[in-house]
Design a protein around this motif. Structure first.
Motif, PDB file in Angstrom:
ATOM      1  N   LEU A  66       7.241  -5.675  -6.247  1.00  0.00           N
ATOM      2  CA  LEU A  66       6.569  -5.072  -5.097  1.00  0.00           C
ATOM      3  C   LEU A  66       6.595  -3.555  -5.198  1.00  0.00           C
ATOM      4  O   LEU A  66       5.608  -2.882  -4.909  1.00  0.00           O
ATOM      5  N   LEU A  67       7.757  -3.018  -5.612  1.00  0.00           N
ATOM      6  CA  LEU A  67       7.886  -1.569  -5.749  1.00  0.00           C
ATOM      7  C   LEU A  67       6.947  -1.040  -6.821  1.00  0.00           C
ATOM      8  O   LEU A  67       6.346   0.015  -6.657  1.00  0.00           O
ATOM      9  N   CYS A  68       6.832  -1.778  -7.947  1.00  0.00           N
ATOM     10  CA  CYS A  68       5.916  -1.375  -9.024  1.00  0.00           C
ATOM     11  C   CYS A  68       4.512  -1.174  -8.455  1.00  0.00           C
ATOM     12  O   CYS A  68       3.840  -0.189  -8.730  1.00  0.00           O
ATOM     13  N   LEU A  69       4.061  -2.160  -7.649  1.00  0.00           N
ATOM     14  CA  LEU A  69       2.723  -2.077  -7.077  1.00  0.00           C
ATOM     15  C   LEU A  69       2.634  -0.974  -6.030  1.00  0.00           C
ATOM     16  O   LEU A  69       1.705  -0.171  -6.031  1.00  0.00           O
ATOM     17  N   GLY A  70       3.638  -0.969  -5.122  1.00  0.00           N
ATOM     18  CA  GLY A  70       3.617  -0.024  -4.012  1.00  0.00           C
ATOM     19  C   GLY A  70       3.612   1.410  -4.497  1.00  0.00           C
ATOM     20  O   GLY A  70       2.853   2.244  -4.004  1.00  0.00           O
ATOM     21  N   ASN A 117       0.811  -1.219   0.000  1.00  0.00           N
ATOM     22  CA  ASN A 117       0.000   0.000   0.000  1.00  0.00           C
ATOM     23  C   ASN A 117       0.844   1.270   0.000  1.00  0.00           C
ATOM     24  O   ASN A 117       0.379   2.320  -0.384  1.00  0.00           O
ATOM     25  N   THR A 118       2.130   1.175   0.430  1.00  0.00           N
ATOM     26  CA  THR A 118       3.031   2.305   0.240  1.00  0.00           C
ATOM     27  C   THR A 118       4.351   1.785  -0.310  1.00  0.00           C
ATOM     28  O   THR A 118       4.692   0.619  -0.116  1.00  0.00           O
ATOM     29  N   ALA A 119       5.092   2.668  -0.966  1.00  0.00           N
ATOM     30  CA  ALA A 119       6.359   2.251  -1.584  1.00  0.00           C
ATOM     31  C   ALA A 119       7.363   1.820  -0.516  1.00  0.00           C
ATOM     32  O   ALA A 119       8.137   0.884  -0.711  1.00  0.00           O
ATOM     33  N   GLU A 120       7.323   2.496   0.642  1.00  0.00           N
ATOM     34  CA  GLU A 120       8.290   2.187   1.699  1.00  0.00           C
ATOM     35  C   GLU A 120       8.071   0.765   2.244  1.00  0.00           C
ATOM     36  O   GLU A 120       9.012  -0.015   2.371  1.00  0.00           O
ATOM     37  N   ASN A 121       6.804   0.453   2.565  1.00  0.00           N
ATOM     38  CA  ASN A 121       6.484  -0.895   3.029  1.00  0.00           C
ATOM     39  C   ASN A 121       6.890  -1.934   2.001  1.00  0.00           C
ATOM     40  O   ASN A 121       7.438  -2.978   2.337  1.00  0.00           O
ATOM     41  N   ALA A 122       6.608  -1.631   0.730  1.00  0.00           N
ATOM     42  CA  ALA A 122       6.904  -2.581  -0.336  1.00  0.00           C
ATOM     43  C   ALA A 122       8.396  -2.852  -0.414  1.00  0.00           C
ATOM     44  O   ALA A 122       8.828  -4.000  -0.523  1.00  0.00           O
ATOM     45  N   LEU A 123       9.198  -1.776  -0.315  1.00  0.00           N
ATOM     46  CA  LEU A 123      10.648  -1.935  -0.399  1.00  0.00           C
ATOM     47  C   LEU A 123      11.154  -2.770   0.781  1.00  0.00           C
ATOM     48  O   LEU A 123      11.951  -3.710   0.604  1.00  0.00           O
ATOM     49  N   ALA A 124      10.684  -2.452   1.990  1.00  0.00           N
ATOM     50  CA  ALA A 124      11.132  -3.187   3.176  1.00  0.00           C
ATOM     51  C   ALA A 124      10.776  -4.668   3.073  1.00  0.00           C
ATOM     52  O   ALA A 124      11.598  -5.547   3.351  1.00  0.00           O
ATOM     53  N   MET A 125       9.544  -4.923   2.641  1.00  0.00           N
ATOM     54  CA  MET A 125       9.097  -6.309   2.515  1.00  0.00           C
ATOM     55  C   MET A 125       9.913  -7.039   1.451  1.00  0.00           C
ATOM     56  O   MET A 125      10.315  -8.190   1.656  1.00  0.00           O
ATOM     57  N   GLY A 126      10.170  -6.356   0.334  1.00  0.00           N
ATOM     58  CA  GLY A 126      10.951  -6.968  -0.738  1.00  0.00           C
ATOM     59  C   GLY A 126      12.352  -7.332  -0.265  1.00  0.00           C
ATOM     60  O   GLY A 126      12.837  -8.435  -0.510  1.00  0.00           O
ATOM     61  N   LEU A 127      12.991  -6.402   0.467  1.00  0.00           N
ATOM     62  CA  LEU A 127      14.349  -6.671   0.935  1.00  0.00           C
ATOM     63  C   LEU A 127      14.366  -7.803   1.961  1.00  0.00           C
ATOM     64  O   LEU A 127      15.248  -8.662   1.923  1.00  0.00           O
ATOM     65  N   ALA A 128      13.393  -7.807   2.883  1.00  0.00           N
ATOM     66  CA  ALA A 128      13.335  -8.862   3.890  1.00  0.00           C
ATOM     67  C   ALA A 128      13.179 -10.225   3.224  1.00  0.00           C
ATOM     68  O   ALA A 128      13.880 -11.190   3.570  1.00  0.00           O
TER      69      ALA A 128
END
Lengths: 214, 193
Positions: free
Chosen positions: A156-160, A47-58
């Motif tokens: 994930l970033l594309c969506l976020g 739902n936000t780019a920041e969450n998406a990036l964090a989730m992707g990296l994790a």
């Protein structure tokens, strides 16, 4: 590859690790857009780019570590209990990631919520362990995991980014649209996740169809 | 312990915060086995059963882990319990109905990696539900999952006869329908409060 030499691994005959193991995860076999794996976190925390990036990296971290360990242990794990063993390996790294994120940023840990723990059941990670790491050398598995991880984060970033842009008028918390922009609340809601992913898959299909024609 | 009534927990888990359409849990089987109504119903039943058993086990494990002060083992022990329950269900279905076993195919062992089940175990722990509350929560989540699966299967069966552009067929179309379903489920918000 340099990574291979450092680890002192000799490639198996006729199957030298190549950059292709890395590249394929980015586009041709992209885990989200092409293989449609690991959908739950993709939809839930984009739902936000920041969450998406964090989730992707994790997820990429867990994928990399579990691929390495599975590849090292591939000759020692009996066939019958391999899935259970992979799950245990993945669960261990997810627990580590969970505590690390909590130590780095409590806010981030709160906004990702249970979805950090749910990396355990991300089918992408298990499928790479089963389909790739259990059959290939450590060097190749690292490249494969890195490619898939980057591809997953990219998707994930594309969506976020799209959801945050239209739902909130920002990207990474920075306002990019004019102040009088009316936010599309639906993009932040669960339904927006489904719609955005459907849209990206559609774009992907159209591009593939064009390529097939020419 | 919480003060929520049991009926509230059930409605909340099945309709208001539907696991598939609001929490995005269990999307893989949702996209994978929602092609036929019959398979979808039985898949829903299998998932609900695994949910009930693993939810009760998770409650016991949580109490034990709190007692021995080892919360970091939570995730690992939950997943082991879920994997063994799935194994049990798999053997049971294989024995009782080989046809169903073939129809569910790879998605049967994949219930292990169904995030709805692990998610349920984690949520009930976070919410501090007691034994009975956990049971009702699992029942509601299972009912909600089955409902979403059956709804989308019915829609997809109809869509087989519809004239849709080639590029949107498959996952993209299913996701679009899921989005619309998710919007309509938002109508349940406020229910059971």
């Amino acid at each position: 590859m340099a990574a291979n030499k450092e680890l002192g691994i000799t490639p198996t005959a006729g199957a030298a690790p190549s950059t292709d193991e890395f590249i394929k995860g980015l586009w041709r076999d992209n885990p989200v857009f092409v293989q449609v794996l690991g959908m739950c976190p993709v939809l839930a925390v984009s739902n936000t780019a920041e969450n998406a990036l964090a989730m992707g990296l994790a997820t990429a971290f867990v994928l990399l570590m579990s691929n390495i360990l599975v590849s090292i242990l591939r000759d020692f794990i009996p066939k019958q209990v391999r899935i259970a063993s992979y799950i245990l390996i993945i669960a261990t790294f997810v627990t580590i990631t969970d505590y690390v994120i909590q130590a780095i940023s409590v806010d981030l840990h709160k906004s990702l919520g249970a979805f950090i723990s749910l990396i355990v059941v991300n089918c992408l990670i298990l499928s790479r362990a089963e389909a790739f790491a259990s059959k290939n050398t450590v060097g190749k598995s690292i490249l494969d995991a890195a490619g898939m991880g980057v591809g997953f984060t990219f998707a994930l970033l594309c969506l976020g980014a799209v959801r945050e842009l239209f739902g909130n008028g920002t990207i990474f918390g920075l306002g990019v649209l004019p102040d009088n922009f009316q936010e599309w609340i639906v993009m932040i809601l669960p339904a927006g996740g489904f719609f955005t992913l459907a849209l990206w898959l559609l774009i992907f299909n159209v591009m593939e169809a064009r390529k097939a024609k020419t | 312990m919480t003060n929520e009534s049991l009926s509230y927990i059930f409605i909340n888990a099945s309709l208001v915060n539907n696991f598939v359409l609001a929490y995005f849990l269990g999307i893989c089987p949702f996209l994978g086995v929602s092609g036929k109504m019959e398979t979808a119903t039985k898949m829903g039943g299998a998932v609900t059963f695994v949910m009930l058993i693993s939810s009760m086990c998770a409650y016991g494990i949580h109490q034990f882990l709190v007692a021995i002060n080892a919360p970091f083992l939570q995730l690992i022990s939950y997943i082991v319990v879920i994997a063994s329950t799935v194994q049990l269900v798999e053997m049971f279905i294989k024995k009782m109905s080989p046809t169903l076993f073939r129809a569910l195919g790879i998605f049967l062992p994949l219930i292990t990696t169904n995030c709805a089940i692990l998610g349920l175990a984690l949520f009930q722990t976070n919410k501090g539900y007691g034994f009975v509350e956990s049971f009702v929560y699992a029942l509601g989540a299972g009912a909600g999952f089955t409902l979403a699966l059956v709804l989308i299967a019915g829609l997809r069966e109809q869509l087989n006869f519809a004239d849709v552009p080639e590029v949107i067929k498959g996952t993209a179309l299913t996701l679009l329908i899921a989005g619309i379903l998710s919007l309509s489920f938002m109508g349940f918000a406020g229910l059971g409060a």
